[in-house]
Design an enzyme around this catalytic site. Sequence first.
Site, PDB file in Angstrom:
ATOM      1  N   TYR A 101       0.853  -1.194   0.000  1.00 50.60           N
ATOM      2  CA  TYR A 101       0.000   0.000   0.000  1.00 50.60           C
ATOM      3  C   TYR A 101       0.885   1.239   0.000  1.00 50.60           C
ATOM      4  O   TYR A 101       1.905   1.275   0.695  1.00 50.60           O
ATOM      5  CB  TYR A 101      -0.888   0.006   1.258  1.00 50.60           C
ATOM      6  CG  TYR A 101      -1.623   1.314   1.468  1.00 50.60           C
ATOM      7  CD1 TYR A 101      -2.924   1.486   0.992  1.00 50.60           C
ATOM      8  CD2 TYR A 101      -1.014   2.386   2.121  1.00 50.60           C
ATOM      9  CE1 TYR A 101      -3.595   2.687   1.158  1.00 50.60           C
ATOM     10  CE2 TYR A 101      -1.675   3.592   2.286  1.00 50.60           C
ATOM     11  CZ  TYR A 101      -2.964   3.738   1.799  1.00 50.60           C
ATOM     12  OH  TYR A 101      -3.617   4.922   1.964  1.00 50.60           O
ATOM     13  N   GLU A 189      -3.287   7.643  -4.064  1.00 52.01           N
ATOM     14  CA  GLU A 189      -3.212   6.390  -3.292  1.00 52.01           C
ATOM     15  C   GLU A 189      -3.166   5.185  -4.220  1.00 52.01           C
ATOM     16  O   GLU A 189      -3.871   5.151  -5.228  1.00 52.01           O
ATOM     17  CB  GLU A 189      -4.438   6.285  -2.371  1.00 52.01           C
ATOM     18  CG  GLU A 189      -4.449   5.048  -1.500  1.00 52.01           C
ATOM     19  CD  GLU A 189      -5.753   4.911  -0.717  1.00 52.01           C
ATOM     20  OE1 GLU A 189      -5.732   5.122   0.509  1.00 52.01           O
ATOM     21  OE2 GLU A 189      -6.786   4.583  -1.328  1.00 52.01           O
TER      22      GLU A 189
END
Length: 387
Positions: A101, A189
């Site tokens: 992530y 993101e």
Amino acid sequence: MDLLEYQGKQLFARHGLKVSDGEAVTTVDDAVAAAGRVGYPVVVKAQVLIGGRGKAGGVKLAADESEVREHAGNILGMDIRGHVVRTLWIEHASDIASEYYASVLLDRSAKQPLVIFSVEGGVEIEQVAEEHPEKLIRRRVDALRGLSRTEAIEIATEGGAEEDVIEGVADALTALYEVWLEEDATLAEINPLIVTPEREVRALDAKVSLDGNALYRHPENQGLSDRENEDPIERRAKDQGVQYVALDGDIGILGNGAGLVMSTLDVVAQAGGRPANFLDAGGGSDAGKVKQAVELILSNVAVKAVLFNIFGGITRCDEVARGLIAAFVEIKPTVPFVVRLDGTNDVQGRELLTEAALPNVYPAKTMNEAAEKVVALAAGEPVGASA
Ligand code: GDP
Ligand code: MN
């Protein structure tokens, strides 16, 4: 301004971040054709402005044409928590060894960019963040110097990236930071940022929000707003140059000045009501403007009562009252309006309203009185005589 996954990936690619080949389509036949060009196996991905598409059944692997047909047919038109799927992204499927992530956002309290990285990426990232916050590395960056190579390597290393992909992760973080900075994003993101069995680091998903106020600096990004999936009333408001934000209650709020509208939301909430929107009519008071604003609010069928809150300064309450009367005579609203006029020429304004004796219009003197009245009216309770 939130971007769809595939639009975010276009920005990623522009800055050298690795993404898979794919095509955006809107029909099943086009999905099949795109899959043929992209090469099997493919992933069929719902393009909606909400996360958790995978869990909702909006992300499916397809090994051949019949599977693309099946999945594209199922996903197009699917409702993912209120977002109807109209566009699919057909992407060449990746083999996944690890799911990481990465994100870059603005830490407003620290007034610095914040880079977050974790090796525990994937669909459970929220749970990881909640139960094991130590598994997310957070690093603030000096906005003037930017993210250095050393810092990017440190973040990857401290976050526990596998030894042989630390360079690749650092490249991805650097590119992501560049996207965030140069595109004037508020959020960039990647979840998951994958490592392939060939040890390549690639963005498999993209969540990018651009700063709408900086769009003028990016003419090439101006076409990216997702008009189709925007709230239709917000879209109309934007076209009319009115500040409007849709909320999910049943009390329409209309005021002049963003500060006043925000306090009105608070006072209504305090009185036990739930605002249906935020609408700032801005300065000026002519009937045309008032009419537009009233029409916008009433086009939300959830609205059961409206609070019209005007604080007169340069704007004169008697002019607003005239505007309102002209607008109401034309629109003939069927839901009750509580009208609070305070400030310059408020007495004259209220007198005009009383004289006009509009059905369903209730004048109020203070904000609290107005809030209590509108909450009662929305609940179907009787209040004092209307104007
Ligand atoms: P989200 O659920 O909205 O976050 O959508 P994502 O694009 O992140 O996809 C959800 C999950 O689907 C990912 O975490 C992956 O596990 C899986 N997925 C997506 N694309 C691929 C792919 O190309 N290959 C494989 N094997 N899995 C994928
Ligand atoms: Mn994702």
